[in-house]
Design an enzyme around this catalytic site. Structure first.
Site, mmCIF file in Angstrom:
data_model
loop_
_atom_site.group_PDB
_atom_site.id
_atom_site.type_symbol
_atom_site.label_atom_id
_atom_site.label_comp_id
_atom_site.label_asym_id
_atom_site.label_seq_id
_atom_site.Cartn_x
_atom_site.Cartn_y
_atom_site.Cartn_z
ATOM 1 N N ARG A 374 0.939 -1.233 0.184
ATOM 2 C CA ARG A 374 0.069 0.008 0.057
ATOM 3 C C ARG A 374 0.930 1.118 -0.186
ATOM 4 N NH1 ARG A 374 -4.433 -0.131 4.472
ATOM 5 N NH2 ARG A 374 -2.543 -0.104 5.763
ATOM 6 N N LEU A 378 0.063 2.122 -4.952
ATOM 7 C CA LEU A 378 -1.124 3.261 -5.006
ATOM 8 C C LEU A 378 -0.285 4.551 -5.176
ATOM 9 C CD1 LEU A 378 -4.035 1.550 -3.007
ATOM 10 C CD2 LEU A 378 -3.849 2.148 -5.598
ATOM 11 N N VAL A 496 -9.544 1.598 -3.434
ATOM 12 C CA VAL A 496 -9.084 0.291 -3.255
ATOM 13 C C VAL A 496 -7.951 0.340 -1.959
ATOM 14 C CG1 VAL A 496 -9.475 -0.576 -5.411
ATOM 15 C CG2 VAL A 496 -7.361 0.638 -4.989
ATOM 16 N N GLU A 497 -7.854 -0.817 -1.357
ATOM 17 C CA GLU A 497 -6.982 -1.240 -0.550
ATOM 18 C C GLU A 497 -7.065 -0.076 0.774
ATOM 19 O OE1 GLU A 497 -2.832 -1.895 -1.244
ATOM 20 O OE2 GLU A 497 -3.099 -2.718 -3.049
ATOM 21 N N GLY A 498 -8.246 -0.113 1.386
ATOM 22 C CA GLY A 498 -8.640 0.798 2.207
ATOM 23 C C GLY A 498 -9.418 2.078 1.792
#
Length: 814
Positions: A374, A378, A496-498
């Site tokens: 992460r 991103l 995405v990803e949180g």
């Protein structure tokens, strides 16, 4: 004299707290000070008696524990918020790095500047200059997004051949084993060309089978899968999100039951899995499926508990019962993403990543690896996109003219253009700094949440600003559009990803308050272990910490930080001092919020979000200062540094003010307001004058502009509109003085259009030579290419062309 002595004593107490002198040394100093005042006849020597009575219990551990620590310990255990297993594993995962310094109220700036600046190895640089450059040249984003809804086969083959999917895989398994910094640079360059290309490369190099296998896989699993993943022979995906569990990933309903079953003609110990996953990148084409599910062992075949918890397994997609192939269609940015399902799929128990001993350890595995992925993928994708957009928008703002002037000279355009430039600089600084920590062996979970949120959020805002500036050029899709797909796809990175709302409201401070605080996590452990002795030591360190930050907040607010230490005396000196103040403010606000709200702070998400905002802005500002220092403190970059830090200071102070305005305990809020803002608010957003300087940087070639766009693909190749705009900017700037000279010779203010006709006429009149005429002609070609947009035959746009009904022949009446 009595009043002066009392004031001097108060100042002494404040100094002891300010400099965080230990309790024992502080007690000795106070006793000596009081004795000296007695000898001087200013105070009665008898004052030593009550002072000693007060200080002795604090310094004599058995008495202190029984009188103070034990009652506090009992109360703390009662109000300590409950913590689920998944929450605890998330907090325990990873490490604390620079964000811990910022959270504690007294940042060590020398430590920040001593962190080694990462450098690309010769191999990494060659990869960027060779295979990455070629992959960028091969990518035609309009073809990928509109015509194919996928990367073309030749690009897929090229990525596999050159091991783009193996940047994180160790060389012993055939991977590239690149540093976090190199991975970031690769993804930034790809992202500036095609979001789909960057996502396709980024995901296998983030959280997924490759990362999990290297950390937790058995030797057999590593030897089998990692070389195949490195060669691109296997395409991996990782399935976590389900329709019932998105942000609340710990609540996944997908199940596995340990049982005996038939596998390849034999009875073996295995798992019967049922899952329904969605939003899984690369799932439609994956050959190996990483799967997260909740495993139970009702017959205790593994010899342990029945409810084992979240587990991760690796399953070939050819396994009977595995369903893949269908695709989602995310915002016209059609990277390979889709659902996967399975019902009562039996697989051997050895398919668990790490083998049976890792059953139930899946959540810990995920959160330990998530911070690295992460923190790189991103942020890098968002940053690379904005860097390329910044250069292209700046070039367009110079080339595009309205009312006979470049639109970039209009104040209305300068405002968003300055934000784009400032954000590009800040985002690159933030995305780079976290790679420093990762390369030092850290797994900064809180910092990865900060960087993920702010890079994707600022990236989206910058893309919106660019769309406002470019107007129709940004709106009309086609080969020459450098912006629209990034505009459409920006919410994907936000989600995405949180998801960013969750990340800001719950994760940054929710984890940071416990993970980054110097004492809270250990106090909670002491309470859990019923260890009053450890709690006693921590409690009084904590009390001193709070007292120090209270004094530091008030004093640094009163003096605006002028007395605090700074590592430099140049134009950035005051920024370090302002950040010293804000760091103390954050530490105080955090402790008071936790003390007043207790466990309910988890539910007061807007309070938590604002505390997280303060921590985030401190990180962004420090990243800017670190970047400025690492790049040689180039004075030409100061407008960007000023913009980045001033914006962060303003937003941090705004978050503090908003927090105090909405703090539920109004008495405490009033007291905090006096301590934190003794002379009111002082920080301002970047001024119009500064915006003008920053916006100007993007509109003409210069070294600072090149540093903003460092590492991006700027070659003016056929399918690279950003590179073509860069070429056009140079052409137009070269033509500008020739155009002005012609205007002066003719005594007319001619528009900067039809430069080819102007060149022909001016050459005929002897006003310019052939070389200058050629410059004007080339500039006109580049100018028209830059401002024109694409158009299509109707059939080119329809995926399913409308079939018009055949005309019915009219039958005339007889």
């Amino acid at each position: 004299m009595m009043i002066l002595s009392i004031l001097a004593t108060v100042v002494l107490l404040g100094a002891l707290f300010y400099h965080r002198v230990s309790l024992f040394i502080s007690s000795l100093i106070l006793l000596a000070w009081t004795a000296a005042l007695g000898v001087a006849g200013l105070w009665s020597a008898w004052v030593l008696v009550p002072l000693a009575i007060i200080l002795v219990p604090f310094n004599f551990a058995p008495m202190r524990k029984s009188m103070i620590s034990a009652p506090v310990f009992r109360g703390f255990r009662k109000v300590m918020p409950p913590m689920s297993r998944t929450e605890k594993e998330a907090i325990d995962a990873g490490t604390t790095w620079w964000e811990g310094d910022l959270f504690q109220g007294k940042p060590d700036w020398k430590k920040l500047h001593n962190y080694p600046q990462p450098r690309l190895t010769a191999e990494e640089q060659a990869f960027l200059d060779g295979p990455v450059e070629e992959a960028c040249r091969m990518a035609n984003d309009f073809q990928i997004t509109h015509e194919l809804a996928d990367l073309p086969p030749e690009l897929w083959a090229y990525l596999k051949e050159h091991r783009f999917f193996a940047m994180i895989i160790k060389k012993e398994y055939g991977g590239l084993e690149f540093s976090a910094y190199a991975q970031s640079r690769v993804l930034q360059k790809l992202s500036g060309v095609s979001g789909i290309l960057a996502i396709t490369v980024g995901v296998p190099n983030s959280l997924g089978p490759g990362e999990l296998l290297q950390h937790y896989g058995t030797d057999e699993q590593k030897d089998h899968y990692l070389p195949r993943l490195a060669r691109g022979q296997e395409i991996p995906c990782f399935a976590l999100t389900s329709p019932e569990a998105g942000s609340d990933a710990g609540a996944i309903p997908d199940t596995g039951i340990v049982c005996m079953g038939e596998w390849q003609g034999q009875q073996v110990l295995g798992m019967r899995l049922t899952w329904n996953k969605r939003y899984i990148t690369l799932a439609p084409i994956a050959t190996v499926l990483g799967l997260a599910f909740k495993l139970s062992d009702p017959e205790k075949l593994l010899g342990g508990a029945e409810d084992l918890g979240i587990t991760c397994a690796l399953i070939p997609t050819t396994t009977p019962g595995v369903e893949i192939g269908r695709r989602h269609f995310p915002l016209n940015v059609p990277f390979q993403n889709g659902p996967t399902l399975g019902k009562d799929v039996f697989v051997p128990i050895d398919y668990i990543i790490g083998g049976p001993k890792m059953a139930g350890q899946g959540w810990r595995m995920l959160v330990e690896c998530l911070s690295v992925g992460r923190g790189i993928t991103l942020p890098s994708n968002s940053t690379g996109g904005v860097k390329s957009v910044a250069l292209a928008t700046g070039a367009y703002a110079h080339i595009r003219r309205q009312f006979k002037i470049s639109i970039g000279k209009m104040e209305g355009i300068e405002e968003p253009l300055a934000r784009i430039a400032g954000n590009a600089y800040v985002m690159d600084a933030a995305a780079s700094l976290i790679t420093y920590g990762i390369m030092l062996g850290e797994k900064p979970a809180v910092l990865s949440a900060i960087v993920k949120y702010h890079c994707t959020h600022r990236g989206q805002q910058s893309i919106i600003d660019a769309m406002d500036i470019t107007g129709g050029k940004g709106i009309m899709l086609g080969q020459s559009n450098f912006l629209a797909r990034a505009y459409q796809g920006a919410p994907i990175a936000i989600t995405v990803e949180g998801a960013n709302i969750l990340t800001r409201s719950m994760m940054i401070f929710g984890q940071g308050a416990i993970r980054c605080h110097p004492y809270v996590l250990e106090e909670m452990e002491a309470a859990k272990n019923n260890d009053v002795n450890v709690f006693d030591k921590l409690l009084f360190k904590h009390i001193g910490h709070v007292g120090s930050n209270k004094v530091r907040s008030f004093w640094l607010g009163l003096t605006r930080g002028l007395t605090s230490s700074t590592p430099t005396g140049d134009a950035t000196k005051r920024y370090y001092q302002h950040l010293n103040r804000l760091s103390a403010n954050l530490a105080l606000l955090s402790d008071v919020s936790m003390a007043v709200l207790g466990g309910s702070l988890k539910r007061r998400e807007r309070i938590s979000a604002r505390l997280g905002d303060i921590l985030s802005q401190l990180y962004l500002a420090s990243a800017v200062l670190k970047r400025y220092d690492d790049e040689g403190r180039n004075e030409a970059d100061l407008p960007l540094v000023h913009w980045g830090v001033q914006d962060a200071l303003y937003q941090a102070e705004q978050a503090m003010d908003d927090l105090l305005q909405n703090f539920p305990n109004r008495v405490v809020a009033g007291l905090l307001n006096v301590v934190i803002f003794p002379t009111g608010r002082h920080y301002l957003a970047p001024s119009d004058k500064l915006d003008h300087k920053v916006a100007k940087i993007l509109q003409v070639p210069n070294a600072t502009r090149s540093r903003i766009g460092r590492g991006q693909y700027l070659t003016p190749s056929e399918h690279n509109p950003v590179g073509l705009l860069e070429e056009a900017l140079v052409d137009v700037i070269a033509a500008d003085p020739i155009h002005q000279r012609i205007c002066k010779e003719l005594g007319k203010n001619l528009p900067f259009t039809r430069l080819d006709e102007l060149a022909h006429n001016a050459l005929a009149k002897g006003l310019i030579d052939k070389d200058e005429a050629a410059i004007l002609v080339k500039a006109e070609e580049s100018r028209l290419r830059s401002i024109n947009v694409d158009d299509f035959d109707p059939e080119e746009l329809a995926t399913k062309p409308v079939k018009l009904p055949e005309k019915v022949r009219k039958v005339e009446a007889a």
